[in-house]
Design an enzyme around this catalytic site. Structure first.
Site, mmCIF file in Angstrom:
data_model
loop_
_atom_site.group_PDB
_atom_site.id
_atom_site.type_symbol
_atom_site.label_atom_id
_atom_site.label_comp_id
_atom_site.label_asym_id
_atom_site.label_seq_id
_atom_site.Cartn_x
_atom_site.Cartn_y
_atom_site.Cartn_z
ATOM 1 N N ASN A 179 0.835 -1.206 0.000
ATOM 2 C CA ASN A 179 0.000 0.000 0.000
ATOM 3 C C ASN A 179 0.868 1.253 0.000
ATOM 4 O OD1 ASN A 179 -2.525 -1.513 0.381
ATOM 5 N ND2 ASN A 179 -1.686 -1.977 2.393
ATOM 6 N N HIS A 201 -13.306 -2.416 6.986
ATOM 7 C CA HIS A 201 -12.120 -3.170 7.411
ATOM 8 C C HIS A 201 -12.377 -3.961 8.703
ATOM 9 C CE1 HIS A 201 -7.876 -3.582 8.865
ATOM 10 N NE2 HIS A 201 -7.645 -3.698 7.569
ATOM 11 N N GLU A 228 -15.376 4.004 5.052
ATOM 12 C CA GLU A 228 -14.016 4.294 4.597
ATOM 13 C C GLU A 228 -14.079 5.255 3.418
ATOM 14 O OE1 GLU A 228 -11.875 0.624 3.837
ATOM 15 O OE2 GLU A 228 -12.743 -0.298 5.609
ATOM 16 N N ASP A 239 -12.680 6.239 8.115
ATOM 17 C CA ASP A 239 -11.356 5.625 8.056
ATOM 18 C C ASP A 239 -10.725 5.988 6.719
ATOM 19 O OD1 ASP A 239 -9.173 3.885 7.740
ATOM 20 O OD2 ASP A 239 -10.116 2.294 8.906
ATOM 21 N N LYS A 258 0.760 3.117 5.277
ATOM 22 C CA LYS A 258 0.384 2.915 3.881
ATOM 23 C C LYS A 258 1.054 3.983 3.014
ATOM 24 C CE LYS A 258 -3.135 -0.154 5.218
ATOM 25 N NZ LYS A 258 -4.372 -0.345 5.920
#
Ligand SMILES: *Cc1c(COP(=O)(O)O)cnc(C)c1O
Length: 387
Positions: free
Chosen positions: A52, A138, A180, A209, A244
């Site tokens: 990521n 997630h 998200e 998120d 990430k």
């Protein structure tokens, strides 16, 4: 050891293996190149599409230098929880810089995104409240929701009609919507303008998120709210990770001072974790500067994505506007075969299977990075051709 326990584990492993669900952690040695090359345990050179590291920062010399400099004449670890052993000036500087970047009053650093989500949800959401989670949220958000003890309801992915139906039902406590900005496996965006309007109509708090949005979307990579032209105050808080697009490690929660002060008291995964090593915070701070000034990297990432999408036309493919591109294969077996075929061509892109994605949607999750070169997309497309 109890032999019945051993038998349970053997059965469990065999069942996973038979279902094509057995997972393995590979040992991959990074090669000293800017592109994401590794050497596997057999000595084979592999180009990765699995990380990521969207902006290609994890191999940037500025991160290594910041970490090295921070260690000079200092301590290696912090060796205590923040409330016990204190934090270091670097942690403070990182939190302040993150807050300024996002236009919020305060930021609280966590050990990881997983810990942040557990801590935030269990500290803020009361047992009598109702939590509405996107179906594709997630695992850390689901686990945090469970830990809160609140009533948990999942709405169909990005389906605001379904969410509204759930919000209309009578409830005693507060309503919390959890989603998200960019979804980790499909790479698509939450429809935030409509979702936030709905939340306002039903007086629901929103936790966002931004693990896959920070660094990638918005001005200076500041995420989905800016991407959609929304203000920071329109959500209750945002969660970001430093592992990430930042290419470092750790996580943070961003919001109003009062909320951050409360989390410091009530988020158990904050209270009872050891603070991140200061050199990790120093590397994150260096990464933030590169990330903010990373328009050329974001542009290059967009070009790579366009080239990939062009090459994947006609396949069962989830095109997205982000670096996360899903090539749906269906069965676990097919996904494993596709991953093995890529690997035979020197490309590392493992099969993503349930429970990470829904059953029957096993896939290759192609994750692009600004560290990739245009020719890497060509190699990937070539390796995907049926042989
Ligand atoms: C990766 C991820 C997390 C967890 O972050 P870590 O720092 O890896 O623990 C949380 N939420 C989402 C959406 C993620 O993709």
């Amino acid at each position: 050891m109890l032999s019945s326990l051993q038998a349970d584990w053997e059965d469990g492993l065999a069942a996973r293996r038979n279902a094509g669900l057995l997972r393995q952690t590979e040992v991959l040695q990074p090669l000293p190149e800017t592109r994401p090359y590794f050497r596997d345990a057999q000595g084979v050179r592999l180009l990765s599409f699995a990380s990521n590291d969207y902006l290609g920062l994890t191999r940037h010399p500025a991160l290594r230098e910041a970490a090295r400099e921070s260690l000079e004449g200092s301590e290696y670890g912090v060796s205590a929880a923040p409330l016990l052993g204190g934090v270091r000036p670097t942690h403070e500087a990182l939190a302040a810089s993150l807050a300024a970047w996002l236009g919020v009053e305060a930021v609280l650093l966590f050990g990881s995104g997983y810990l942040a989500n557990l801590g935030v949800l269990s500290a803020l959401v009361a047992v009598q409240d109702h939590l509405f989670l996107d179906r594709l949220a997630h695992a850390s958000l689901i686990d945090g929701a469970r830990l809160s003890g609140a009533r948990l309801q999942r709405f169909r992915h990005n389906d605001l009609d379904h969410l509204e139906t759930l919000l209309q039902r009578p409830r005693k406590g507060r309503a919390w919507i959890v989603t998200e900005g960019v979804f980790s496996m499909d790479g698509d965006l939450a429809p935030l303008p409509e979702l936030l309007a709905l939340a306002a109509r039903y007086d629901a708090a929103v936790l966002l998120d931004e693990a896959h949005a920070f660094g990638v979307l918005g001005k200076e990579g500041c995420g989905s709210l800016d991407h959609w032209g929304l203000a920071a105050e329109q959500v209750t808080l945002r969660i970001g990770t430093l592992g990430k697009a930042f290419g470092s490690y750790g996580a943070f929660v961003a919001g109003p001072t009062l909320l951050i002060r409360w989390l410091q008291q009530a988020a158990r995964s904050y209270l009872f974790h050891t603070a991140l090593p200061a050199n990790v915070a120093a590397a994150s701070l260096a990464a933030l500067e590169l990330l903010r000034g990373g328009d050329a990297r974001r542009q290059h990432l967009g070009d790579l994505r366009d080239a990939l999408q062009l090459g994947l036309q006609g396949r069962s493919y989830l095109p997205s506007t982000t670096p996360i591109q899903g090539l749906i294969l269906g069965s676990n077996e097919k996904a494993l075969q596709a991953a093995a075929q890529l690997r035979a061509s020197g490309i590392y892109c493992p099969a993503v299977r349930p429970p990470t994605v829904p059953v029957g949607q096993a896939r290759l999750r192609i994750s692009l990075s600004a560290a990739h070169a245009a020719e890497d997309i060509a190699s990937l497309l070539d390796a995907l051709e049926p042989r």
